[in-house]
Design an enzyme around this catalytic site. Structure first.
Site, PDB file in Angstrom:
ATOM      1  N   ASN A 142      67.601   4.245  91.686  1.00 23.22           N
ATOM      2  CA  ASN A 142      66.278   4.846  91.896  1.00 23.22           C
ATOM      3  C   ASN A 142      65.512   4.040  92.948  1.00 23.22           C
ATOM      4  OD1 ASN A 142      66.049   7.046  89.966  1.00 23.22           O
ATOM      5  ND2 ASN A 142      66.008   5.502  88.337  1.00 23.22           N
ATOM      6  N   CYS A 151      72.097  12.100  88.375  1.00 19.31           N
ATOM      7  CA  CYS A 151      71.063  12.698  89.222  1.00 19.31           C
ATOM      8  C   CYS A 151      71.538  14.077  89.656  1.00 19.31           C
ATOM      9  CB  CYS A 151      70.817  11.812  90.441  1.00 19.31           C
ATOM     10  SG  CYS A 151      69.579  12.494  91.572  1.00 19.31           S
ATOM     11  N   ASN A 153      69.953  16.663  91.549  1.00 22.46           N
ATOM     12  CA  ASN A 153      69.805  16.988  92.973  1.00 22.46           C
ATOM     13  C   ASN A 153      70.717  16.086  93.795  1.00 22.46           C
ATOM     14  OD1 ASN A 153      67.761  19.012  92.776  1.00 22.46           O
ATOM     15  ND2 ASN A 153      66.270  17.410  92.367  1.00 22.46           N
ATOM     16  N   ASN A 240      70.799  11.097  81.331  1.00 23.14           N
ATOM     17  CA  ASN A 240      69.571  10.315  81.483  1.00 23.14           C
ATOM     18  C   ASN A 240      68.498  10.950  80.597  1.00 23.14           C
ATOM     19  OD1 ASN A 240      69.295  12.674  82.989  1.00 23.14           O
ATOM     20  ND2 ASN A 240      68.265  11.676  84.707  1.00 23.14           N
ATOM     21  N   HIS A 242      65.107  12.584  78.985  1.00 26.62           N
ATOM     22  CA  HIS A 242      64.029  13.489  79.410  1.00 26.62           C
ATOM     23  C   HIS A 242      63.124  13.806  78.218  1.00 26.62           C
ATOM     24  CE1 HIS A 242      65.658  14.375  83.430  1.00 26.62           C
ATOM     25  NE2 HIS A 242      66.820  14.151  82.837  1.00 26.62           N
ATOM     26  N   GLU A 297      59.323  11.123  87.391  1.00 21.61           N
ATOM     27  CA  GLU A 297      60.650  10.571  87.145  1.00 21.61           C
ATOM     28  C   GLU A 297      60.628   9.091  86.780  1.00 21.61           C
ATOM     29  OE1 GLU A 297      64.008  11.224  89.572  1.00 21.61           O
ATOM     30  OE2 GLU A 297      63.321  13.168  90.305  1.00 21.61           O
ATOM     31  N   ARG A 298      61.497   8.743  85.868  1.00 23.04           N
ATOM     32  CA  ARG A 298      61.752   7.327  85.566  1.00 23.04           C
ATOM     33  C   ARG A 298      62.234   6.648  86.845  1.00 23.04           C
ATOM     34  NH1 ARG A 298      66.819   5.666  81.736  1.00 23.04           N
ATOM     35  NH2 ARG A 298      67.879   6.833  83.371  1.00 23.04           N
ATOM     36  N   CYS A 306      63.671  17.693  90.326  1.00 18.90           N
ATOM     37  CA  CYS A 306      64.512  16.859  89.456  1.00 18.90           C
ATOM     38  C   CYS A 306      65.548  17.789  88.825  1.00 18.90           C
ATOM     39  CB  CYS A 306      63.661  16.183  88.383  1.00 18.90           C
ATOM     40  SG  CYS A 306      64.611  15.145  87.250  1.00 18.90           S
ATOM     41  N   GLY A 307      66.807  17.631  89.220  1.00 23.26           N
ATOM     42  CA  GLY A 307      67.851  18.544  88.753  1.00 23.26           C
ATOM     43  C   GLY A 307      68.170  18.375  87.279  1.00 23.26           C
ATOM     44  N   GLY A 309      66.205  17.143  85.222  1.00 25.75           N
ATOM     45  CA  GLY A 309      64.976  17.558  84.531  1.00 25.75           C
ATOM     46  C   GLY A 309      64.902  19.053  84.330  1.00 25.75           C
TER      47      GLY A 309
HETATM   48  N1  API Z   1      64.992   9.144  88.089  1.00 21.26           N
HETATM   49  C1  API Z   1      66.080   9.651  87.255  1.00 21.26           C
HETATM   50  C2  API Z   1      67.367   9.775  88.099  1.00 21.26           C
HETATM   51  C3  API Z   1      67.260  10.857  89.142  1.00 21.26           C
HETATM   52  C4  API Z   1      67.124  12.181  88.483  1.00 21.26           C
HETATM   53  C5  API Z   1      66.628  13.303  89.364  1.00 21.26           C
HETATM   54  N2  API Z   1      66.276  12.958  90.714  1.00 21.26           N
HETATM   55  C6  API Z   1      67.602  14.459  89.342  1.00 21.26           C
HETATM   56  O1  API Z   1      67.670  15.218  90.330  1.00 21.26           O
HETATM   57  O2  API Z   1      68.261  14.643  88.292  1.00 21.26           O
HETATM   58  C7  API Z   1      66.345   8.691  86.081  1.00 21.26           C
HETATM   59  O3  API Z   1      66.023   7.507  86.194  1.00 21.26           O
HETATM   60  O4  API Z   1      66.915   9.167  85.087  1.00 21.26           O
END
Ligand code: API
Length: 363
Positions: A142, A151, A153, A240, A242, A297-298, A306-307, A309
């Site tokens: 990140n 991730c 996206n 990850n 959410h 986002e974390r 955020c994909g 997400g």
């Molecule tokens: N910041 C997110 C990772 C990137 C996720 C996001 N950019 C995506 O497209 O899924 C985390 O620490 O879990």
């Protein structure tokens, strides 16, 4: 680490070249700058300046760039990359196929992601050799230097990056080992990327969250006190963590554009009930198949998309009885198509991934 980058903009659809051939272009051999609003572009190489204006083309010999120029530094010590974005969620992609450890440290990644002192990005993504028979491994840092499991996206950008490196065209499918397990992106004929994101993880302790499970070992539309305000949240992991909310307890339909993410986002991200921190999605329901979200986002803050997400949002909406399993999710950077398929319990995400520029930066 001094940051200065030589870049090359693909002004038309990029000529197919592997990053390897791109990296053979010594930074000193290519400087691109926009000369005027007329759209004339001067492409200065070590021996030629080519000025192309709307009406004429002139070619003149120019002196070789001063040997003192940083562009003439020895190739080693330079990081070559391609910048991509998925709906404005942008990443620096690094060809790491020749080693199993990332070429860049988390600290260096944070500096490269800085939008004033670095290249600027939401993260750095590495294409590493595959593990356990997968084609490749994807790792990501990140913009704060933390390493997430996955991730969404980013993996679409990863697929397009691999096709560029391997000079592949048309429909392509890759098996990718990630912190979230096996992920399978497939480049479609229209250039979009459809990704099998695997199964959502709903067990509260696996998200992870300390919130008490209230539905089949998971947290669905549960109360969460954030700074004295009670929100209803559903917790989902896509590898990850959410935290998805459709609003406060007893509140009206959330108007996500009115939220001050910079104020509320960090309070969710760092809440004590999320031992690994969390990504937080704020959602508005237009219809059972059309949702709108914003995300904090974390490790990256407010991003344009955020994909993982968007996947978590559809799962939460189905669990709360608000949506169908196949939805269009509008993000600030554009829409994603998300399907939580009943037959295999996998989630499928479809969306774009675009090249922004090629670059080299001294590390
Ligand atoms: N910041 C997110 C990772 C990137 C996720 C996001 N950019 C995506 O497209 O899924 C985390 O620490 O879990």
């Amino acid at each position: 680490m001094a940051i200065a980058a030589a870049i090359s903009l693909p002004l038309t659809s990029p000529a197919r070249r592997s990053l390897a051939s791109f990296t053979s272009l010594r930074p000193s051999s290519l400087i691109l700058k926009l000369n005027s609003v007329r759209g004339s572009v001067a492409l200065r190489t070590a021996c030629l300046r080519v000025s192309a204006a709307s009406s004429s083309m002139s070619v003149e010999a120019v002196e070789k760039a001063s040997p003192a120029s940083f562009l003439d530094r020895r190739e080693t010590g330079f990081l070559h990359f391609i910048k991509y974005h998925g709906l404005g969620n942008d990443f620096i992609l690094v060809d790491n196929r020749d080693s199993s450890e990332p070429k860049v440290t988390p600290e260096q990644a944070a500096k490269l992601c800085d939008r004033n002192f670095g290249i600027g990005a939401d993260g750095v993504i590495f294409a590493l050799p595959g593990i356990n028979g997968t084609d490749y491994t994807m790792r990501i840092y990140n913009s704060d230097g933390s390493e997430p499991e996955m991730c969404g996206n980013g993996v679409r950008c990863f697929a397009r990056f691999i096709a560029e490196l391997e000079n592949l065209h048309g429909k392509q499918r890759f098996t990718v080992h990630t912190g979230a397990g096996l992920i399978v992106p497939e480049i479609q004929d229209d250039g979009k990327v459809k990704v099998d994101m695997g199964e959502p993880i709903l067990k509260a302790t696996d998200v992870p969250t300390g919130l008490p499970a209230n539905k089949n070992q998971s947290v669905v539309k549960s109360d969460l006190d954030v700074d004295g305000v009670t929100w209803n949240v559903t917790c989902v992991s896509m590898g990850n963590p959410h935290c998805v909310t459709f609003g406060t307890k007893g509140g009206q339909n959330l108007q996500v554009d009115e939220l001050n993410l910079a104020e509320i986002g960090p309070k969710f991200e760092n809440h004590v009930v999320f031992p690994a921190r969390t990504n937080t999605e704020f959602v508005q329901v237009f219809t059972p198949s059309h949702l709108k979200m914003r995300v904090w986002e974390r490790g990256a803050g407010a991003t344009l998309a955020c994909g993982t997400g968007a996947c978590a949002v559809v799962v939460a909406a189905v669990l709360e009885g608000r949506a169908e399993r196949n939805c269009t999710v509008d993000l600030p950077g554009g829409p994603l198509q998300i399907e939580w398929r009943e037959e295999d319990n996998h989630i499928y995400m479809t969306g774009p991934a675009e090249v922004v520029f090629y670059g080299s930066v001294p590390l």
